[in-house]
Design an enzyme around this catalytic site. Structure first.
Site, mmCIF file in Angstrom:
data_model
loop_
_atom_site.group_PDB
_atom_site.id
_atom_site.type_symbol
_atom_site.label_atom_id
_atom_site.label_comp_id
_atom_site.label_asym_id
_atom_site.label_seq_id
_atom_site.Cartn_x
_atom_site.Cartn_y
_atom_site.Cartn_z
ATOM 1 N N GLU A 68 -32.570 5.700 -7.069
ATOM 2 C CA GLU A 68 -33.921 5.934 -7.603
ATOM 3 C C GLU A 68 -34.248 4.904 -8.680
ATOM 4 O O GLU A 68 -33.522 4.775 -9.674
ATOM 5 C CB GLU A 68 -34.051 7.335 -8.179
ATOM 6 C CG GLU A 68 -35.468 7.646 -8.652
ATOM 7 C CD GLU A 68 -35.651 9.060 -9.162
ATOM 8 O OE1 GLU A 68 -36.816 9.440 -9.400
ATOM 9 O OE2 GLU A 68 -34.647 9.769 -9.324
ATOM 10 N N ASP A 120 -32.198 -3.099 -15.803
ATOM 11 C CA ASP A 120 -33.150 -3.463 -14.761
ATOM 12 C C ASP A 120 -32.644 -3.015 -13.394
ATOM 13 O O ASP A 120 -31.559 -3.416 -12.955
ATOM 14 C CB ASP A 120 -33.363 -4.975 -14.775
ATOM 15 C CG ASP A 120 -34.300 -5.443 -13.675
ATOM 16 O OD1 ASP A 120 -35.159 -4.663 -13.251
ATOM 17 O OD2 ASP A 120 -34.163 -6.600 -13.238
ATOM 18 N N ASP A 143 -45.604 1.587 -12.321
ATOM 19 C CA ASP A 143 -46.789 1.083 -13.012
ATOM 20 C C ASP A 143 -47.656 0.326 -12.006
ATOM 21 O O ASP A 143 -47.184 -0.606 -11.355
ATOM 22 C CB ASP A 143 -46.362 0.146 -14.141
ATOM 23 C CG ASP A 143 -47.513 -0.176 -15.090
ATOM 24 O OD1 ASP A 143 -48.609 -0.509 -14.599
ATOM 25 O OD2 ASP A 143 -47.316 -0.094 -16.308
#
Length: 238
Positions: A68, A120, A143
């Site tokens: 995820e 990251d 986003d």
């Protein structure tokens, strides 16, 4: 929710724009979140610097594995892991309160099928995950970078699709969800031309909300305000 930023170029190198899966954000830590970091990280935390990992050894079993990207505060991750104890979940999130919340929840619910990175996500996929080893990759409510000049910052790009494809097993699925229709259209545009995938939607566009994706408070609030949510599922076929 995941966000992105442009990474600085190394000194002496030609500058290339690199998509990151996050923007670093500050946040206050609750007592429970701090407990999660202090006590849960030694149990469940993983480091990017350790490189390629043997997840069978880490989890102590061979099981279907979900990766995820950007689990936010971890509510959906905890719900999925609790509902599917026969599966393993690897979550990545840079927001430290969210990491702490997920770890605290895992300890509170006595879950053993979760491991966590705080860095990251794209670097984790590249450096720490073996090819053709994942059952699913999840990207929920990233986003949208809704301004046109920021579209290049969106995580869903051709290079992302190819990286994910290399980590999914044949038959594995990339599942994305967004509440921004224009971003859903962008995802669809990118994935429809990405090699090695098949759209699982009957109409070739979006799938109905899958039962296995928990509905978040954020999503419920959006539904009350009349906002839509679009789910996309693409299966690796090659």
């Amino acid at each position: 929710m995941t966000e992105q930023q442009d990474s600085p170029a190394e000194a002496g190198e030609v500058r290339h724009r690199t998509i990151k899966s996050f923007v670093m954000r500050a946040g206050r830590m609750t007592e429970g979140q701090q407990r999660g970091l202090d006590q849960g990280w030694p149990k469940f935390g993983l480091e990017l610097a350790d490189g390629l990992r043997d997840f069978d050894a880490l989890f102590g079993r061979t099981a279907p594995r979900t990766f995820e990207i950007g689990f936010g505060m971890g509510h959906a991750t905890l719900e999925m892991a609790a509902a599917a104890p026969e599966q393993d979940f690897i979550g990545v999130e840079v927001h430290r309160p969210g990491v702490g919340a997920l770890l605290n929840g895992a300890m509170t619910q006595n879950l053993s099928n979760i491991r966590v990175y705080s860095c990251d996500a794209l670097e984790v996929l590249r450096d720490c995950v073996a090819d053709a080893s994942l059952e699913r990759v999840l990207l929920f409510f990233p986003d949208p970078w809704h301004k046109s000049r920021h579209h290049k910052r969106r995580i869903v790009q051709p290079a992302f699709a190819e990286l994910v494809r290399s980590k999914l097993r044949i038959g594995g699925v990339l599942h994305m969800a967004t509440d921004w229709e224009h971003y859903a259209e962008h995802m669809l545009e990118v994935m429809n031309v990405a090699p090695g995938y098949r759209n699982l939607a009957e109409d070739g566009r979006y799938v109905p909300r899958p039962e296995e994706r928990p509905i978040t408070k954020f999503e419920r609030r959006g539904e009350r305000l009349g906002h839509g949510v679009w789910d996309l599922k693409f299966q690796r076929v090659d």
